[in-house]
Design a protein around this motif. Structure first.
Motif, short mmCIF file in Angstrom:
data_model
loop_
_atom_site.label_atom_id
_atom_site.label_comp_id
_atom_site.label_asym_id
_atom_site.label_seq_id
_atom_site.Cartn_x
_atom_site.Cartn_y
_atom_site.Cartn_z
N SER A 94 0.81 -1.08 -0.04
CA SER A 94 0.20 -0.05 -0.04
C SER A 94 0.84 1.28 0.19
N LEU A 95 0.61 2.35 -0.61
CA LEU A 95 1.11 3.59 -0.84
C LEU A 95 0.06 4.59 -0.37
N ASN A 99 -1.10 11.67 3.86
CA ASN A 99 -1.95 11.15 4.90
C ASN A 99 -1.98 9.57 5.30
N SER A 100 -2.51 9.25 6.42
CA SER A 100 -2.40 7.83 6.83
C SER A 100 -3.63 6.96 6.83
N LEU A 101 -4.67 7.53 5.98
CA LEU A 101 -5.83 6.86 6.11
C LEU A 101 -6.37 6.39 4.75
N VAL A 102 -6.05 7.15 3.57
CA VAL A 102 -6.51 6.83 2.31
C VAL A 102 -5.29 6.81 1.37
N GLY A 103 -5.33 5.44 0.94
CA GLY A 103 -4.06 5.06 0.10
C GLY A 103 -4.63 4.26 -1.03
N VAL A 104 -3.62 3.96 -1.86
CA VAL A 104 -3.66 3.02 -3.01
C VAL A 104 -3.21 1.39 -2.45
N THR A 105 -3.73 0.55 -2.78
CA THR A 105 -3.34 -0.88 -2.42
C THR A 105 -3.22 -1.96 -3.72
N GLY A 127 -2.30 11.59 -11.58
CA GLY A 127 -2.70 10.52 -10.65
C GLY A 127 -2.37 9.14 -11.00
N LEU A 128 -1.60 8.79 -11.91
CA LEU A 128 -1.35 7.48 -12.08
C LEU A 128 -0.14 6.88 -11.26
N THR A 129 -0.27 5.76 -10.87
CA THR A 129 0.68 5.03 -9.77
C THR A 129 0.65 3.78 -10.01
N ALA A 130 1.71 3.14 -10.08
CA ALA A 130 1.88 1.62 -10.35
C ALA A 130 2.95 1.12 -9.39
N LEU A 131 2.81 -0.20 -9.46
CA LEU A 131 3.71 -1.03 -8.44
C LEU A 131 4.55 -2.07 -9.36
N TRP A 132 5.81 -1.96 -9.09
CA TRP A 132 6.55 -2.85 -9.99
C TRP A 132 7.36 -4.05 -8.96
N VAL A 133 6.86 -5.11 -9.35
CA VAL A 133 7.67 -6.49 -8.62
C VAL A 133 8.40 -7.04 -9.39
N ASP A 134 9.96 -7.40 -9.51
CA ASP A 134 10.55 -7.79 -9.97
C ASP A 134 10.66 -7.72 -11.55
N GLY A 135 10.43 -6.48 -11.96
CA GLY A 135 10.29 -6.00 -13.24
C GLY A 135 9.04 -6.11 -14.00
N HIS A 136 7.92 -6.61 -13.17
CA HIS A 136 6.51 -6.83 -13.69
C HIS A 136 5.67 -5.74 -13.18
N ARG A 137 5.00 -5.00 -13.97
CA ARG A 137 4.15 -3.77 -13.57
C ARG A 137 2.93 -4.25 -13.30
N SER A 138 2.09 -3.71 -12.46
CA SER A 138 0.56 -3.90 -11.79
C SER A 138 -0.01 -3.05 -12.91
N TYR A 143 -4.73 7.85 -8.19
CA TYR A 143 -4.49 8.14 -6.70
C TYR A 143 -3.56 9.55 -6.74
N GLY A 144 -4.08 10.44 -5.79
CA GLY A 144 -3.49 11.47 -5.59
C GLY A 144 -3.28 12.60 -6.60
N LYS A 145 -4.20 12.89 -7.31
CA LYS A 145 -4.08 13.63 -8.51
C LYS A 145 -4.03 15.10 -7.91
N ASN A 146 -3.15 15.76 -8.47
CA ASN A 146 -3.04 17.28 -8.11
C ASN A 146 -2.68 17.78 -6.87
N ILE A 147 -1.79 16.56 -5.88
CA ILE A 147 -1.57 16.81 -4.77
C ILE A 147 -0.01 16.97 -4.79
N GLN A 148 0.63 17.14 -3.58
CA GLN A 148 2.05 17.30 -3.71
C GLN A 148 2.70 16.90 -2.10
N VAL A 149 3.79 16.23 -2.40
CA VAL A 149 4.53 15.67 -1.26
C VAL A 149 5.24 16.83 -0.50
N GLN A 150 5.32 17.20 0.65
CA GLN A 150 5.86 18.15 1.33
C GLN A 150 7.26 17.86 1.69
N SER A 151 7.89 19.16 1.88
CA SER A 151 9.42 18.72 2.40
C SER A 151 9.51 18.99 3.71
#
Length: 230
Positions: A94-95, A99-105, A127-138, A143-151
């Motif tokens: 999960s990412l 926040n710590s309540l609404v994520g993508v799984t 808002g596009l997000t993906a998980l890669w495991v051993d070179g294979h993409r989900s 998720y998270g369109k138009n937000i910004q991770v803060q410093s």
């Protein structure tokens, strides 16, 4: 038991270092704990509108694949809130952003004692997000369109901080080995991410967290794994 003690004897206690660069090395968290972690000092502030985050994991599956337990894989928190956390939750990756309540799984095969190459990508503009495991993409997820991770936050491996650098929970601690944690402030191409499976990285130099040069400081009963075990 004797062989375990011999192995631990050749590893470097985490409290012995606070320096730069982990080329060819890993970090080993042998048991659940409430005080073992490594703080990473990024090359630049995590003021992010996109990222690629990669790492290699070896876990104790009897602990981290327990469906009643959540395990932190990567934590970045400011004084006010969680900004970028990656979790193993009920055998899912999960990412959570800002926040710590609404994520993508992402439902994933159970992590194991053998190496897993893991990458996550996200960009705010789509808002596009993906998980890669051993070179294979989900499949892509939105998720998270138009937000910004803060410093102005703290990056930790091994623990999930509920304050800037504290309030840890043993039942959420990482158990196993983690290495090659790298971050870019943009989304790598699929071909570049697939090269992360290779022993020698041939892609662009990580510009946010570079495992080869990162400054780090450890606390607790974890260890640096020497290059000869890699």
């Amino acid at each position: 038991m004797k062989s375990v003690l011999v192995l631990l004897g050749v590893l470097l206690p985490l409290t012995c270092f606070g320096q730069s660069g982990l080329t060819g090395k890993g970090l080993f968290f042998p048991t659940p704990s409430v005080d073992s972690y490594v703080r990473l000092f990024p090359l630049k502030p995590l003021n992010l509108e996109a990222f690629t985050l990669c790492m290699r994991l070896y876990v104790d599956p009897t602990i981290v694949n327990d469906e009643t337990r959540d395990t932190i894989l990567f934590a970045y928190r400011t004084q006010d809130q969680d900004e970028l956390n990656v979790w193993l939750e009920s055998k899912n990756i999960s990412l959570y952003l800002t926040n710590s309540l609404v994520g993508v799984t992402y439902p994933t095969p159970p992590l194991s004692i053998f190496r897993t190459n893991l990458c996550l990508t996200w960009e705010s503009s789509t808002g596009l997000t993906a998980l890669w495991v051993d070179g294979h993409r989900s499949t892509l997820q939105a998720y998270g369109k138009n937000i910004q991770v803060q410093s102005d936050g703290t990056v930790l491996l091994g623990q999930d901080p509920d304050s800037l650098l504290g309030d840890f929970d043993e039942s959420q601690s990482f158990v196993g080995e983690i290495t090659d944690v790298n971050m870019w402030d943009y989304v790598l191409t699929g071909d570049q991410i697939r090269h992360f499976n290779d022993k020698v990285w041939v892609g662009p130099e990580p510009n946010v967290i570079n495992w080869d040069t990162v400054q780090y400081k450890g606390h607790g009963t974890a260890f640096v794994v020497p290059e000869k075990y890699k």
